[in-house]
Design a protein around this motif. Structure first.
Motif, PDB file in Angstrom:
ATOM      1  N   ARG A  20      44.596  42.856  36.857  1.00 53.05           N
ATOM      2  CA  ARG A  20      45.939  42.978  37.865  1.00 53.05           C
ATOM      3  C   ARG A  20      45.858  41.672  38.721  1.00 53.05           C
ATOM      4  NH1 ARG A  20      46.472  46.392  34.665  1.00 53.05           N
ATOM      5  NH2 ARG A  20      47.259  48.504  35.220  1.00 53.05           N
ATOM      6  N   GLY A  21      45.716  40.586  38.011  1.00 59.57           N
ATOM      7  CA  GLY A  21      45.867  39.302  38.676  1.00 59.57           C
ATOM      8  C   GLY A  21      44.791  39.002  39.721  1.00 59.57           C
ATOM      9  N   ARG A  22      44.896  38.395  40.562  1.00 66.07           N
ATOM     10  CA  ARG A  22      43.964  38.063  41.824  1.00 66.07           C
ATOM     11  C   ARG A  22      43.693  39.299  42.658  1.00 66.07           C
ATOM     12  NH1 ARG A  22      42.264  33.241  42.885  1.00 66.07           N
ATOM     13  NH2 ARG A  22      41.635  33.924  45.009  1.00 66.07           N
ATOM     14  N   GLY A  23      44.260  40.327  42.487  1.00 67.93           N
ATOM     15  CA  GLY A  23      43.880  41.599  43.026  1.00 67.93           C
ATOM     16  C   GLY A  23      42.721  42.182  42.161  1.00 67.93           C
ATOM     17  N   SER A  24      42.285  41.855  41.161  1.00 67.58           N
ATOM     18  CA  SER A  24      41.256  42.520  40.559  1.00 67.58           C
ATOM     19  C   SER A  24      40.235  42.019  40.703  1.00 67.58           C
ATOM     20  CB  SER A  24      41.605  42.529  38.885  1.00 67.58           C
ATOM     21  OG  SER A  24      42.845  42.917  38.653  1.00 67.58           O
ATOM     22  N   LEU A  25      39.553  42.641  41.803  1.00 65.70           N
ATOM     23  CA  LEU A  25      38.157  42.082  42.095  1.00 65.70           C
ATOM     24  C   LEU A  25      37.022  42.618  41.369  1.00 65.70           C
ATOM     25  CD1 LEU A  25      38.544  42.420  46.066  1.00 65.70           C
ATOM     26  CD2 LEU A  25      39.255  40.598  44.412  1.00 65.70           C
ATOM     27  N   ASN A  26      37.544  43.810  40.674  1.00 61.10           N
ATOM     28  CA  ASN A  26      36.384  44.285  39.584  1.00 61.10           C
ATOM     29  C   ASN A  26      36.552  43.289  38.187  1.00 61.10           C
ATOM     30  OD1 ASN A  26      38.869  45.127  38.980  1.00 61.10           O
ATOM     31  ND2 ASN A  26      37.892  46.875  37.714  1.00 61.10           N
ATOM     32  N   ILE A  27      37.224  42.576  37.999  1.00 60.56           N
ATOM     33  CA  ILE A  27      37.463  41.731  36.544  1.00 60.56           C
ATOM     34  C   ILE A  27      38.082  40.484  36.835  1.00 60.56           C
ATOM     35  CG2 ILE A  27      39.478  43.435  35.861  1.00 60.56           C
ATOM     36  CD1 ILE A  27      38.261  42.600  33.033  1.00 60.56           C
ATOM     37  N   LEU A  28      37.422  39.624  36.554  1.00 61.13           N
ATOM     38  CA  LEU A  28      38.166  38.082  36.723  1.00 61.13           C
ATOM     39  C   LEU A  28      37.436  37.092  35.652  1.00 61.13           C
ATOM     40  CD1 LEU A  28      35.830  36.466  38.786  1.00 61.13           C
ATOM     41  CD2 LEU A  28      36.564  37.927  40.500  1.00 61.13           C
ATOM     42  N   THR A  29      38.068  36.093  35.298  1.00 62.30           N
ATOM     43  CA  THR A  29      37.602  34.975  34.699  1.00 62.30           C
ATOM     44  C   THR A  29      37.251  33.898  35.353  1.00 62.30           C
ATOM     45  OG1 THR A  29      38.677  35.945  32.985  1.00 62.30           O
ATOM     46  CG2 THR A  29      37.887  33.775  32.666  1.00 62.30           C
ATOM     47  N   ASP A  30      36.330  33.281  35.569  1.00 67.47           N
ATOM     48  CA  ASP A  30      35.960  32.030  36.192  1.00 67.47           C
ATOM     49  C   ASP A  30      36.322  30.682  35.479  1.00 67.47           C
ATOM     50  OD1 ASP A  30      33.782  31.200  34.498  1.00 67.47           O
ATOM     51  OD2 ASP A  30      32.313  31.914  35.780  1.00 67.47           O
ATOM     52  N   GLU A  31      36.274  29.362  36.140  1.00 64.33           N
ATOM     53  CA  GLU A  31      36.511  28.276  35.696  1.00 64.33           C
ATOM     54  C   GLU A  31      35.932  27.763  34.434  1.00 64.33           C
ATOM     55  OE1 GLU A  31      32.979  27.597  38.343  1.00 64.33           O
ATOM     56  OE2 GLU A  31      34.881  28.790  38.490  1.00 64.33           O
ATOM     57  N   ARG A  32      34.679  28.523  34.017  1.00 67.17           N
ATOM     58  CA  ARG A  32      33.901  28.115  32.894  1.00 67.17           C
ATOM     59  C   ARG A  32      34.254  28.924  31.686  1.00 67.17           C
ATOM     60  NH1 ARG A  32      27.965  29.585  34.987  1.00 67.17           N
ATOM     61  NH2 ARG A  32      29.256  31.229  35.869  1.00 67.17           N
ATOM     62  N   GLY A  33      35.332  29.943  31.992  1.00 72.43           N
ATOM     63  CA  GLY A  33      35.897  30.830  30.681  1.00 72.43           C
ATOM     64  C   GLY A  33      34.988  31.895  30.599  1.00 72.43           C
ATOM     65  N   THR A  35      34.469  35.781  31.498  1.00 71.09           N
ATOM     66  CA  THR A  35      34.959  36.930  32.151  1.00 71.09           C
ATOM     67  C   THR A  35      33.835  37.620  32.713  1.00 71.09           C
ATOM     68  OG1 THR A  35      36.784  36.917  30.746  1.00 71.09           O
ATOM     69  CG2 THR A  35      36.367  39.060  31.561  1.00 71.09           C
ATOM     70  N   TRP A  36      34.011  38.393  33.979  1.00 76.96           N
ATOM     71  CA  TRP A  36      32.987  39.099  34.510  1.00 76.96           C
ATOM     72  C   TRP A  36      33.676  40.498  34.921  1.00 76.96           C
ATOM     73  CZ3 TRP A  36      28.281  36.988  35.834  1.00 76.96           C
ATOM     74  CH2 TRP A  36      28.136  35.651  35.924  1.00 76.96           C
ATOM     75  N   LEU A  37      33.128  41.599  34.458  1.00 76.55           N
ATOM     76  CA  LEU A  37      33.526  42.861  34.739  1.00 76.55           C
ATOM     77  C   LEU A  37      32.241  43.675  35.523  1.00 76.55           C
ATOM     78  CD1 LEU A  37      35.350  45.268  34.200  1.00 76.55           C
ATOM     79  CD2 LEU A  37      34.195  45.750  32.212  1.00 76.55           C
ATOM     80  N   ALA A  38      32.847  44.121  36.869  1.00 71.32           N
ATOM     81  CA  ALA A  38      31.945  44.721  37.551  1.00 71.32           C
ATOM     82  C   ALA A  38      32.366  46.271  37.425  1.00 71.32           C
ATOM     83  CB  ALA A  38      31.908  44.367  39.202  1.00 71.32           C
ATOM     84  N   SER A  39      31.394  47.341  37.094  1.00 71.53           N
ATOM     85  CA  SER A  39      31.932  48.559  37.021  1.00 71.53           C
ATOM     86  C   SER A  39      30.792  49.707  37.524  1.00 71.53           C
ATOM     87  CB  SER A  39      32.055  48.662  35.321  1.00 71.53           C
ATOM     88  OG  SER A  39      32.292  49.943  35.112  1.00 71.53           O
ATOM     89  N   ASN A  40      31.399  50.762  37.836  1.00 71.21           N
ATOM     90  CA  ASN A  40      30.603  51.799  37.887  1.00 71.21           C
ATOM     91  C   ASN A  40      30.304  52.603  36.549  1.00 71.21           C
ATOM     92  OD1 ASN A  40      30.289  52.461  40.908  1.00 71.21           O
ATOM     93  ND2 ASN A  40      32.609  52.423  40.679  1.00 71.21           N
ATOM     94  N   THR A  41      29.251  52.975  36.375  1.00 72.07           N
ATOM     95  CA  THR A  41      28.689  53.719  35.113  1.00 72.07           C
ATOM     96  C   THR A  41      27.997  55.056  35.417  1.00 72.07           C
ATOM     97  OG1 THR A  41      26.620  52.850  34.519  1.00 72.07           O
ATOM     98  CG2 THR A  41      28.240  51.301  34.212  1.00 72.07           C
TER      99      THR A  41
END
Length: 298
Positions: A20-33, A35-41
């Motif tokens: 959801r764009g920059r509002g997605s604090l749980n999933i984002l892609t950095d400048e190195r390409g 993709t980071w996903l933070a999750s409850n499991t």
């Protein structure tokens, strides 16, 4: 870990429905390409990092109590369990969209709670309102993501965290009483709702809908992300009927018309919608934009 899929992986395409764009604090892609996903499991919070290599392999690493579960779920997350071989395009525009997006796959996170919170926040408000609330809750009541990810990466708030919030925190996050009540109802039975992934399909969606405040639209939005449900159409959506109607028939549709157009695609109606979205079809503008509301000022 390195995983070599038997198909071409489009990381942006398969993970796009989670962002959801920059509002997605749980999933984002950095400048190195990466993709980071933070999750409850079910095993606890975890962080997953994904990067596609030039040889087609996917490199994955994970941290936190949920690391093992996140790593084992990488193939499903990237669409390995998805199968569109039985899909038949009944309209030329859908057939063309499918040809243009041969690598499109429906990924499955294997997690209900995180996507339930986001879906409930998106009920009956604009996307900007929902993402503002989502970012506020993640930033203030989520946990810092385990591992070496970007500083702003956050694990979404847990059911316990949301149940402990006093009214003024909900108000500050811009969450009205109806959505707040739905989230609290879900938080009380959150551990039972994770079983929806195992059930899948209509049965899984019915389990979600046992929670007051979760209807057809919300259950479909969760199912699409939690288990990659190929038939979970978001009936009641503000954009989808018009998008599908304009793409297929050149006219605006309501939910009844959407159901009629998509009926031949069952049990893969949502896949038809995703092909159209991936091809760039959007809801045409028929009138003025919805006015943003700020519940914090009420």
């Amino acid at each position: 870990m390195f995983w070599r899929p038997a198909f071409e992986v489009d990381l942006g395409g398969v993970l796009g429905p989670l962002k959801r764009g920059r509002g997605s604090l749980n999933i984002l892609t950095d400048e190195r390409g990466i993709t980071w996903l933070a999750s409850n499991t079910p095993d606890g919070p975890g962080t997953l990092a994904l990067r596609k290599l030039t040889d087609g392999r996917v490199e994955a690493a994970a941290w936190g109590d949920g690391a093992d579960r996140l790593l084992s779920g990488v193939p499903a997350l990237l669409g390995a369990n998805d199968d569109d071989s039985a899909f038949v395009a009944h309209h030329d525009v859908v057939a063309r969209a499918r040809r243009e997006n041969p690598g499109l796959r429906l990924g499955a996170t294997g997690v209900v709670w995180d996507w339930l919170v986001l879906a409930v926040l998106e009920q009956k408000v604009t996307g900007k309102e929902a993402i503002r609330s989502w970012a506020e809750l993640c930033r203030r009541f989520g946990a810092p993501a385990p591992g070496p990810g970007p500083e702003r990466l956050r694990v979404p708030p847990t059911p316990v965290a949301l149940r402990s919030l006093p009214d003024w925190h909900w108000h500050r996050a811009g969450v009205d009483i109806k959505r707040r009540t739905a989230l609290l109802n879900a938080a009380r039975v959150a551990h039972h709702l994770e079983r929806a992934v195992e059930l899948g399909g209509l049965e899984g969606r019915h389990l979600l809908r046992n929670v007051p405040g979760i209807g057809v639209w919300t259950a479909a939005e969760i199912a699409q992300r939690a288990w990659g449900d190929p038939d979970a159409v978001s009936f009641g959506d503000y954009n989808i009927p018009s998008m599908v109607g304009n793409a297929v028939l050149g006219l605006k549709l309501d939910d009844a018309g959407l159901a009629e157009v998509l009926a031949p695609y069952a049990p893969q109606r949502q896949r038809a919608v995703r092909y159209l979205e991936a091809a760039g079809h959007r809801r045409p503008r028929f009138g003025p934009r919805i006015e943003l509301r700020d519940y914090r000022a009420m």
